[in-house]
Design a protein around this motif. Structure first.
Motif, mmCIF file in Angstrom:
data_model
loop_
_atom_site.group_PDB
_atom_site.id
_atom_site.type_symbol
_atom_site.label_atom_id
_atom_site.label_comp_id
_atom_site.label_asym_id
_atom_site.label_seq_id
_atom_site.Cartn_x
_atom_site.Cartn_y
_atom_site.Cartn_z
ATOM 1 N N PRO A 1 0.925 -1.234 -0.055
ATOM 2 C CA PRO A 1 0.128 -0.089 0.202
ATOM 3 C C PRO A 1 0.953 1.189 0.071
ATOM 4 N N GLU A 2 0.162 2.261 -0.555
ATOM 5 C CA GLU A 2 0.762 3.643 -0.585
ATOM 6 C C GLU A 2 0.330 4.855 0.045
ATOM 7 N N LEU A 3 0.928 5.686 0.532
ATOM 8 C CA LEU A 3 0.022 7.060 0.979
ATOM 9 C C LEU A 3 0.504 8.060 0.253
ATOM 10 N N VAL A 4 -0.561 9.072 -0.186
ATOM 11 C CA VAL A 4 -0.120 10.290 -0.910
ATOM 12 C C VAL A 4 1.030 11.167 -0.284
ATOM 13 N N LYS A 5 0.884 10.994 1.097
ATOM 14 C CA LYS A 5 1.874 11.967 1.681
ATOM 15 C C LYS A 5 3.258 11.512 1.738
ATOM 16 N N ASN A 6 3.320 10.199 1.525
ATOM 17 C CA ASN A 6 4.823 9.495 1.524
ATOM 18 C C ASN A 6 5.323 9.766 -0.133
ATOM 19 N N LEU A 7 4.234 9.529 -1.012
ATOM 20 C CA LEU A 7 4.740 9.634 -2.336
ATOM 21 C C LEU A 7 5.233 11.294 -2.649
ATOM 22 N N VAL A 8 4.705 12.117 -1.966
ATOM 23 C CA VAL A 8 5.197 13.583 -2.081
ATOM 24 C C VAL A 8 5.871 14.027 -0.814
ATOM 25 N N GLY A 9 6.571 13.428 -0.372
ATOM 26 C CA GLY A 9 7.191 13.580 0.905
ATOM 27 C C GLY A 9 8.634 14.357 1.074
ATOM 28 N N GLU A 10 9.119 14.579 -0.231
ATOM 29 C CA GLU A 10 10.380 15.475 -0.236
ATOM 30 C C GLU A 10 10.146 16.494 -1.176
ATOM 31 N N ALA A 11 10.797 17.668 -0.968
ATOM 32 C CA ALA A 11 10.774 18.774 -1.988
ATOM 33 C C ALA A 11 11.183 18.398 -3.312
ATOM 34 N N GLY A 12 10.256 18.857 -4.011
ATOM 35 C CA GLY A 12 10.388 18.448 -5.577
ATOM 36 C C GLY A 12 9.641 17.445 -6.073
ATOM 37 N N ALA A 13 9.247 16.803 -5.099
ATOM 38 C CA ALA A 13 8.264 15.537 -5.489
ATOM 39 C C ALA A 13 6.856 15.938 -6.028
ATOM 40 N N SER A 14 6.381 15.148 -6.763
ATOM 41 C CA SER A 14 4.870 15.546 -7.003
ATOM 42 C C SER A 14 3.945 14.367 -7.601
ATOM 43 N N VAL A 15 2.581 14.396 -7.758
ATOM 44 C CA VAL A 15 1.880 13.431 -8.077
ATOM 45 C C VAL A 15 0.919 13.921 -8.942
ATOM 46 N N MET A 16 0.631 13.115 -10.254
ATOM 47 C CA MET A 16 -0.277 13.599 -11.109
ATOM 48 C C MET A 16 -1.539 12.491 -11.134
ATOM 49 N N VAL A 17 -2.558 12.686 -10.815
ATOM 50 C CA VAL A 17 -3.561 11.906 -10.639
ATOM 51 C C VAL A 17 -4.468 11.704 -11.843
ATOM 52 N N TYR A 18 -4.769 10.756 -12.481
ATOM 53 C CA TYR A 18 -5.708 10.430 -13.539
ATOM 54 C C TYR A 18 -7.058 9.383 -13.055
ATOM 55 N N ARG A 19 -7.992 9.536 -14.007
ATOM 56 C CA ARG A 19 -8.925 8.494 -13.908
ATOM 57 C C ARG A 19 -9.233 7.826 -15.244
ATOM 58 N N LEU A 20 -9.515 6.520 -15.107
ATOM 59 C CA LEU A 20 -9.849 5.758 -16.353
ATOM 60 C C LEU A 20 -11.186 5.103 -15.901
ATOM 61 N N PRO A 21 -12.157 5.459 -16.956
ATOM 62 C CA PRO A 21 -13.567 4.363 -16.811
ATOM 63 C C PRO A 21 -13.352 3.288 -16.655
ATOM 64 N N ALA A 22 -13.820 2.639 -15.375
ATOM 65 C CA ALA A 22 -14.044 1.129 -15.387
ATOM 66 C C ALA A 22 -15.369 0.820 -14.621
ATOM 67 N N SER A 23 -15.652 -0.417 -15.247
ATOM 68 C CA SER A 23 -17.100 -0.837 -14.529
ATOM 69 C C SER A 23 -16.569 -1.536 -13.201
ATOM 70 N N TYR A 24 -17.706 -1.806 -12.471
ATOM 71 C CA TYR A 24 -17.825 -2.467 -11.235
ATOM 72 C C TYR A 24 -17.005 -3.783 -11.394
ATOM 73 N N GLU A 25 -17.478 -4.444 -12.481
ATOM 74 C CA GLU A 25 -16.701 -5.936 -12.765
ATOM 75 C C GLU A 25 -15.494 -5.760 -13.123
ATOM 76 N N GLN A 26 -15.041 -4.684 -14.104
ATOM 77 C CA GLN A 26 -13.680 -4.630 -14.215
ATOM 78 C C GLN A 26 -12.802 -4.225 -13.187
ATOM 79 N N LYS A 27 -13.400 -3.448 -12.124
ATOM 80 C CA LYS A 27 -12.488 -3.118 -11.068
ATOM 81 C C LYS A 27 -12.574 -4.403 -10.128
ATOM 82 N N LYS A 28 -13.559 -5.200 -9.934
ATOM 83 C CA LYS A 28 -13.494 -6.376 -9.154
ATOM 84 C C LYS A 28 -12.509 -7.237 -9.681
ATOM 85 N N ILE A 29 -12.542 -7.458 -10.899
ATOM 86 C CA ILE A 29 -11.388 -8.319 -11.395
ATOM 87 C C ILE A 29 -9.945 -7.953 -10.998
ATOM 88 N N ILE A 30 -9.829 -6.986 -11.095
ATOM 89 C CA ILE A 30 -8.642 -6.258 -10.610
ATOM 90 C C ILE A 30 -8.253 -6.346 -9.090
#
Length: 383
Positions: A251-280
């Motif tokens: 598992p990961e936390l956002v605060k750890n991903l950007v926990g250093e100066a100069g770090a950044s996170v880009m968030v995107y979303r991808l359409p996915a149905s209930y069944e597709q997410k459940k498979i993953i």
């Protein structure tokens, strides 16, 4: 042109190492440093120049054996020769000759000169290049010089030490991570399957490992994760475990991903149905139960010894492919994090937000979400 520049660069490095060795008059420590510098150069060359994976592996094995033999020679032969004499001079000269051994192996067995050209003829031909040709290749030369300078900064003593310290935790042929995702995690994840999206998180990290990976990918964003909920409370990926958990699926936390100066996170979303997410998520549960490991060798040689040995982008693409929502075709072991954005030709991804680390007026560092999430009627939220 590139082969000629590489040949000249190799000759200059050898001359520099030879001059350094002679200047220090046979100090065995300088010999060892020279051998390691040669090994580092050849390691870089084999990874980026060798056309086939098997050839990279063969070269790495041969160069490793040679450098070990060179170091043993310096310690056992040159070091005991404290007084000047025939044995001292002979050992020193033989040590200098050993500098050329791995380069001779590379020239004879791995370089494929065109029209029978040798190293010397390539250098002579390169020295006769016209001014116009040099101008034509100017950008490529400048780019290579910049990459070498950057590599020198990244591969500093401190950075290399951090990377080397982490290597013993990795296993390339067996699973070392098991059960890092808790029942609480799966409860949160399963409760968010019906929101219609899977979230992809690209991270620009300033860690030692990430900066070394950047040398190979030539991209600033070198980590990718997935989340099942829009609040990003269920982020997972393959990583080193932050020296808390074993390398693998964690598992990961956002605060750890950007926990250093100069770090950044880009968030995107991808359409996915209930069944597709459940498979993953079902596949994630399976991996978490069976075990996993971080595919550190796969970063160079693009293969996996076992199914659950992966690196971050390999894992994310495999999950998308398993559920049928992958929007580009590529071998999973060849996918890099930025491919998820750069190869999105049909614009399946929707940009959500960028998260960075900012310093407030009170000099406290807080995690600030710079833009509101799509479909949320609120301003920037603080993490």
């Amino acid at each position: 042109m590139k082969k000629r520049i590489l040949s000249v660069g190799m000759l200059l490095v050898l001359l520099l190492l030879l001059g350094t060795t002679l200047y220090w008059n046979g100090n065995y420590v300088i010999y060892i440093i020279s051998y390691i510098c040669c090994f580092t150069f050849l390691l870089y060359s084999s990874v980026f120049v060798a056309p086939a994976n098997w050839e990279k592996i063969v070269q790495l094995v041969i160069y490793t054996v040679v450098v070990v033999a060179q170091i043993l020679f310096a310690v056992l032969i040159i070091r005991p020769s404290f007084s000047r004499g025939f044995i001292f001079d002979s050992g020193r000269l033989l040590g200098i000759m050993l500098l050329f051994t791995p380069f001779q192996i590379r020239q004879v067995f791995f370089l494929k000169p065109e029209n029978g050209d040798s190293l010397v003829s390539s250098i002579e031909e390169w020295s006769a290049l016209s001014y116009a040709q040099l101008l034509y290749e100017k950008e490529a030369i400048v780019d290579r010089i910049a990459k070498v300078q950057k590599a020198g900064k990244v591969l500093s003593k401190g950075q290399l030490w951090d990377v080397l310290q982490d290597l013993p935790r990795h296993k390339c042929f067996s699973y070392v991570n098991n059960g890092s995702l808790t029942d609480e995690y799966f409860e949160k994840a399963y409760s968010s399957l019906d929101d219609g999206y899977l979230y992809l998180i690209l991270t620009r990290s300033k860690s030692a490992v990430s900066e070394v990976i950047e040398l190979f990918t030539n991209r600033q964003y070198n980590h990718v994760s997935i989340s099942f909920d829009r609040e990003l409370l269920t982020i997972i990926s393959y990583n080193g475990g932050e020296r808390v958990e074993p390398p693998g699926l964690n598992p990961e936390l956002v605060k750890n991903l950007v926990g250093e100066a100069g770090a950044s996170v880009m968030v995107y979303r991808l359409p996915a149905s209930y069944e597709q997410k459940k498979i993953i998520l079902d596949k994630v549960y399976e991996i978490n139960t069976d075990g996993s490991a971080y595919n550190i060798l796969g970063l160079l040689f693009k293969f996996s010894y076992q199914p659950n040995i992966m690196f971050c982008s390999q894992f994310v693409y495999t999950m998308l492919e398993t559920s049928g929502i992958n929007y580009f075709e590529k071998d999973a072991t060849h996918v890099i994090p930025t491919d998820f954005v750069e190869l999105d030709y049909y614009r399946r991804l929707e940009f959500v937000t960028e998260i960075t680390l900012k310093e407030t007026a009170s000099s406290r560092e807080e995690y600030v979400n710079e833009e509101k999430l799509i479909n949320e009627n609120e301003g920037s939220r603080q993490l």
